[in-house]
Scaffold this motif. Structure first.
Motif, short mmCIF file in Angstrom:
data_model
loop_
_atom_site.label_atom_id
_atom_site.label_comp_id
_atom_site.label_asym_id
_atom_site.label_seq_id
_atom_site.Cartn_x
_atom_site.Cartn_y
_atom_site.Cartn_z
N UNK A 112 0.84 -1.20 0.00
CA UNK A 112 0.00 0.00 0.00
C UNK A 112 0.87 1.25 0.00
N UNK A 113 0.55 2.17 -0.89
CA UNK A 113 1.27 3.44 -1.01
C UNK A 113 0.33 4.56 -0.56
N UNK A 114 0.59 5.10 0.63
CA UNK A 114 -0.24 6.15 1.22
C UNK A 114 0.49 7.48 1.05
N UNK A 115 -0.24 8.49 0.59
CA UNK A 115 0.36 9.80 0.34
C UNK A 115 -0.50 10.88 0.98
N UNK A 116 0.13 11.80 1.71
CA UNK A 116 -0.61 12.85 2.40
C UNK A 116 0.12 14.18 2.33
N UNK A 117 -0.64 15.25 2.38
CA UNK A 117 -0.08 16.59 2.58
C UNK A 117 -0.23 17.01 4.03
#
Length: 303
Positions: A112-117
């Motif tokens: 799983x590739x989780x991306x957040x600002x």
């Protein structure tokens, strides 16, 4: 849902919607797509957001009915979590974030590739011991018809946590919070890249490869005498230019600099695209070749 995003294989959106918070959000592709999907009657995109920061169909909404999708995908997949949202938006309840992590814990065959600002909120939640315990309690109730599973270690070995970095200001604000978050792999999405970025001490030592502090981390006789990052370091960097009719240009030297910084630190580098109004026409080669490097996991730690 299958995707054309070059660095992943599947997208999974248990939440949708977001709000613009920085320059990298100005021409958000997801907000534009959500408006279109709302007009087409898509059930997931009927919540409107604040017109100043969001828009039609792009209000934050959670979708419990989509949580079980990865449980049905038996073949291993590389999955981008929330291509149409930010899992750590303030309006996504901590309990729902826990449910998402429980599904990821219950499906170790996937990456799983989780991306957040919003890595500051991510760090607060993932460092909360009570919240972490709730993840394991939920995970134990999932997919009970399958074979018994061992309790996965923490941080989850199959979850890569990343933050968006469009310029130096974003790097300075977000990377420290990312490095304060327990993760098997920490990564950066420098897309859209809007200015030069110096990753400085956030990359591993290029001479000895030191990533995490040891008890004698600052002794004179440590490896090469370096001072490794306090909480760890960046394990993967993705770079790309902005796309769409209002795309802002990416300078060649900005992309080259990040590639060279990664090469010097032995960190995998992925060049996604040059971007522009017609991204495919501009291609994705940098200095005559494609860069499709990925982190390799060894016992849950990127090397």
């Amino acid at each position: 849902m299958t995707t054309t995003i070059e660095w992943t294989e599947e997208t999974w959106n248990p939440t949708t919607g977001c709000d613009r918070i920085s320059a990298g959000c100005d021409n958000c592709y997801a907000a534009t797509l959500a408006k279109r999907l709302k007009g087409m009657g898509s059930a997931k995109y009927q919540t409107d957001g604040d017109p100043r920061t969001s828009g039609p169909g792009f209000g934050v909404a959670v979708h419990p009915d989509t949580l079980d999708a990865p449980l049905r995908w038996r073949q291993p997949k590389r999955i981008f979590v929330n291509s149409m949202s930010d899992l750590f938006h303030a309006r996504v309840p901590r309990e729902f974030v826990g449910k998402v992590f429980a599904v990821m814990a219950a499906t170790p065959q996937h990456t799983y590739q989780v991306l957040t600002k919003r890595p500051d909120r991510m760090a607060r939640i993932l460092n909360d011991l009570a919240w972490r315990s709730s993840v394991y309690l939920r995970e134990s109730t999932l997919d009970l018809r399958g074979p018994a599973r061992e309790i996965p270690p923490w941080p989850l070995p199959n979850v890569w946590l990343g933050t968006s970095v469009e310029d130096q200001r974003a790097a300075d604000l977000r990377i420290p919070a990312l490095l304060d978050t327990p993760a098997a792999v920490r990564w950066l999405s420098c897309e859209p890249l809007l200015g030069p970025v110096d990753l400085g001490g956030w990359l591993p030592c290029g001479r000895c490869g030191a990533r995490n502090p040891l008890p004698s981390a600052y002794d004179d006789d440590l490896l090469c005498g370096c001072q490794p990052p306090r909480f760890g370091s960046i394990d993967w960097v993705v770079v790309g230019g902005e796309s769409g009719h209002r795309a802002r240009p990416m300078h060649l030297d900005w992309a080259r600099s990040l590639r060279d910084q990664c090469a010097g630190a032995d960190v995998p580098f992925f060049f996604k695209q040059w971007g522009g109004r017609t991204p495919k026409a501009n291609g994705r080669q940098l200095d005559g070749r494609t860069w499709d490097q990925y982190p390799t996991e060894v016992a849950g730690v990127a090397r």
